[in-house]
Design an enzyme around this catalytic site. Sequence first.
Site, PDB file in Angstrom:
ATOM      1  N   CYS A  14       0.836  -1.458  -0.031  1.00  0.00           N
ATOM      2  CA  CYS A  14      -0.019  -0.024   0.083  1.00  0.00           C
ATOM      3  C   CYS A  14       1.002   1.453   0.148  1.00  0.00           C
ATOM      4  O   CYS A  14       1.386   1.542  -0.996  1.00  0.00           O
ATOM      5  CB  CYS A  14      -1.055  -0.009   1.120  1.00  0.00           C
ATOM      6  SG  CYS A  14      -2.174   1.162   1.230  1.00  0.00           S
ATOM      7  N   HIS A  33      -3.463  -5.719   1.172  1.00  0.00           N
ATOM      8  CA  HIS A  33      -2.632  -5.937   2.599  1.00  0.00           C
ATOM      9  C   HIS A  33      -2.586  -7.166   2.843  1.00  0.00           C
ATOM     10  O   HIS A  33      -3.667  -7.726   3.755  1.00  0.00           O
ATOM     11  CB  HIS A  33      -3.525  -5.121   3.599  1.00  0.00           C
ATOM     12  CG  HIS A  33      -3.290  -3.561   3.565  1.00  0.00           C
ATOM     13  ND1 HIS A  33      -2.337  -2.863   4.175  1.00  0.00           N
ATOM     14  CD2 HIS A  33      -4.068  -2.503   2.577  1.00  0.00           C
ATOM     15  CE1 HIS A  33      -2.387  -1.621   4.141  1.00  0.00           C
ATOM     16  NE2 HIS A  33      -3.356  -1.520   3.150  1.00  0.00           N
ATOM     17  N   GLU A  85      -0.976  -8.523   5.133  1.00  0.00           N
ATOM     18  CA  GLU A  85      -0.808  -8.708   6.622  1.00  0.00           C
ATOM     19  C   GLU A  85      -2.101  -8.866   7.062  1.00  0.00           C
ATOM     20  O   GLU A  85      -2.249  -9.024   8.213  1.00  0.00           O
ATOM     21  CB  GLU A  85       0.126  -7.694   7.223  1.00  0.00           C
ATOM     22  CG  GLU A  85      -0.338  -6.060   7.281  1.00  0.00           C
ATOM     23  CD  GLU A  85      -0.678  -5.312   5.810  1.00  0.00           C
ATOM     24  OE1 GLU A  85      -0.529  -5.875   4.866  1.00  0.00           O
ATOM     25  OE2 GLU A  85      -0.860  -4.113   6.143  1.00  0.00           O
TER      26      GLU A  85
END
Lengths: 727, 222
Positions: B86, B196, B198
């Site tokens: 990002c 994302h 994560e």
Amino acid sequence: MPTVEQAVALGLTPGEYELIVEKIGRQPNAVELAVFSLMWSEHCAYKHSKKLLRSLPTEGPRLALGPGENAGAVDVGDGWVVAFKVESHNHPSAVEPFQGAATGVGGILRDIFAIGARPIAILDSLRFGEPSSPRSRYLLDHAVGGIGHYGNSVGVPTIGGEVYFEGPYEQNCLVNAMALGLARADSLIRSAATGIGNALVLFGASTGRDGIGGASVLASAELGAGDDDKRPTVQVGDPFAEKKLLECSLELLERGLLVALQDLGAAGLSSSSAEMASKGEVGLDVDVARVPLREAGMEPWEIMVSESQERMLCVVEPSQLDELLAVCEKWEVDASAIGAVTDTRALRVFVGDEIVGEMPVPALVDDCPLYDLTVEPPAAGLYPAPPPVLVADASPQEVLLALIAAPNIASRLPLFEQYDSLVQSRTVRRPEQADAAVLALPETPRGIAVSIDGSGRRVACDPYTGAIEAVLECTANLACAGAEPLGLTNCLNFGNPEKPHIAWQLTEAIRGLGDACRAFDVPVVGGNVSLYNESSDGPIYPTPVVGIVGELPDVARAGRSGFTRAGDAVALAGPFAPSLPGSELAKLRGDELPAGLAQIDVAAVRTAQQAIRDAVRAGELSSAHDVAEGGLLVAVAESCLGGAIGATIEVGAGDELMQTLFGESLGSGFVVSGSQDALRRLGERVSLDILGTVGGESLVLTSSELLIDVTLDELRAAHGALAPLFA
Amino acid sequence: MRFGVVRFPGSCDDVDALLACQRVPGASAQLLWHGDADLHGVEAVVIPGGFSYGDYLRVGAIARFSPVMESVIRFAEAGGLVLGICNGFQVLCEAGLLPGALLPNVNRRFICRQVNVEVVRARMPFSADMADGEVLSIPVKHTSGRYYAPAAVLESLEADGQIVLRYAHDANPNGSSNDIAGVTNAAGNVFGLMPHPEHAVEPLSGSVDGLKIFTSMAHAHG
């Protein structure tokens, strides 16, 4: 010396001015009058609500920090506490919605980290006029933008919230922001300044002319023509500065460098320093010449009352000052020692060596007169009937599609998708996955759930019962997620309390809140009052917004609101006694607001909610969703949409069909799905009617005949009615 | 594998990335302060999401000049694995380590949404644990995620197999050219993506597909 007329222009009454003269033994100078006018404003002193608020229960077995500090907190086990609070930013948002909403978020976040908790979630409660109005669309668009801009940039997830659209909010929108924080119980910090000779340090953003008089002139008066001129009283937010301030504050705390910590909110340096001195029973000297300024030539009184954002005030031992300043430098946060703790019990304002103001702290904080309200129920017709948008003889299918597309019921995803709901990696239930947002707690299978609610129109019908419903609606949401309520925060948004009918609304609503909290053994841990929400169109709907935090023993079993499994049975559970007056359908039909709602058996509702909660926690249910606005059939349709699967249900025929399908009684009915056995077991604890079966691509309803047959795509299209507002 | 996660003052998903790295079996992870040029011997660098230095100018424009980024650029040029997520992707583009740029979303709004992305090229350092055509469920959350590159650059990215992830059919949330969700540099050791990963490593969040990017990095490193 300023005159009494100037005091009145600052929002004080002549009587209050005389009292100030009496308290300090002389006429106040310009600095002192500016400080007093803010400290004695409704926003800071709660002078029309404090007596009523004392009736709310504030004790509970899980209470960790009650009202009085920057935020309250509850114990969630293993040494962790969750801090939370809701606060309004209504008038700034009505004048400048983007910055008004953004700084509302910023302010409530500072309240959370001011007690040493890391902010972990934001929720918002918004009220606008009907979206058919261009002004309402403008306010909505920019308020949502401001919330997202601030929350997303500062790295705190916005995990839930609610929005209602009603005519009485057209001129006076409501923007309430709630934040939650997580802290170790033993690391919470207080705001009481202590230790004579300790240094007072201002850190964060520099001080400018923004937000001067925000708490008095803007927040504590009715909105009127010419309010565009008040834009300079609205603050401008900088989320990057807040992010650094947050991390810096938490690092200072972790290193044990802070004696006391306080955020600068309404009334800026005046209220923060006075509050810190009051709690510590000390005096404070403040040298405004040492306050970093954004522009030259600011007057001492301006520096004292500026509401520039992203600032904190702390007390530090002189021997630790250098280390504190070094941590601030690491985070690129400006810090300046601006004064010291004294034994004078006075707030003294200096410019260098020259003293420009001296005020007894108790006079500032404790001596503002508290007013008794003159209470009188309103004459009928305080609020006009909403404009009809649905014909009286609409078929059940037409009603369902109209309700599911109604602004108060349509999907909120077009708003929620503009907020980061995931950052910090705790989110287990995102918006619209369950009735309450669910977060995982560290190092344990346990979690917390949180919900915020409050239907002003229902409270306008019946302030006492409507306020009870606001609590029940929140606890119902928590029950559907599998959570037990631990503590409550509220934001009381009302009109001008000096008018007897508004005073009656406020008094009755607080009575209802208190009774509901006592019935559920849930303490009020703190909150906020926003009065004078009126315009030339009249008062807003009385709107007590309730936020409740609860806990779950196992987040892996957090409930879902959408159906999940074809073949499951669908049932209506709970002591649900729906009625149409005051309902969303009544609104669409243009009915007058009724004078009173059906009474609720709160104890029976609590028992039912406990049964639902236990069933969710035991993993017995595939879904649980409370019946709220729009009634039973809307709840079933929402469960279909949530799980992207249809259902076929049947209800008994009768004269009361529309009431059965679309009547409301907030917080007391639940649409649940699961195996026949699971629902039978639930039925042993709570009244329960099997309605039908999950499955297919449509919602089908039969009574004595086929009444409704709509595909999921048709429902989805109707439910997406708010999306074009953000196109 | 020792991961380092860069922390700018405005990073938001730094701890999230750190926790994701720590889920990789045998791996460790530490934060790398933006003002510190020392990478402390880490074997892979993650530049996380957030707003680096506030990003009021242009996303990622200032971060590129930070002391840590000077070192990350040298690390990447020496063949080290660098993952930009990002805002990290935006920073890598600004730093010239990746081709193209991230423009404001077509609807000019922040979008937070779970999306499906398709693996275009598996068995690369960042996709070692994936299969071609595999669909991953990973959230996006950004205001400026519309991948843009001149037509000639897009053609060479396609031809050289630098596009690793593409938004699945009808899932492009931001108007990215060629539905591009993640690209590598020509050497394949620097990877940027808007989704994302994560935030897709924990079963309770609904998807663990994102973890494959981190485990792939560990496997690629050997």
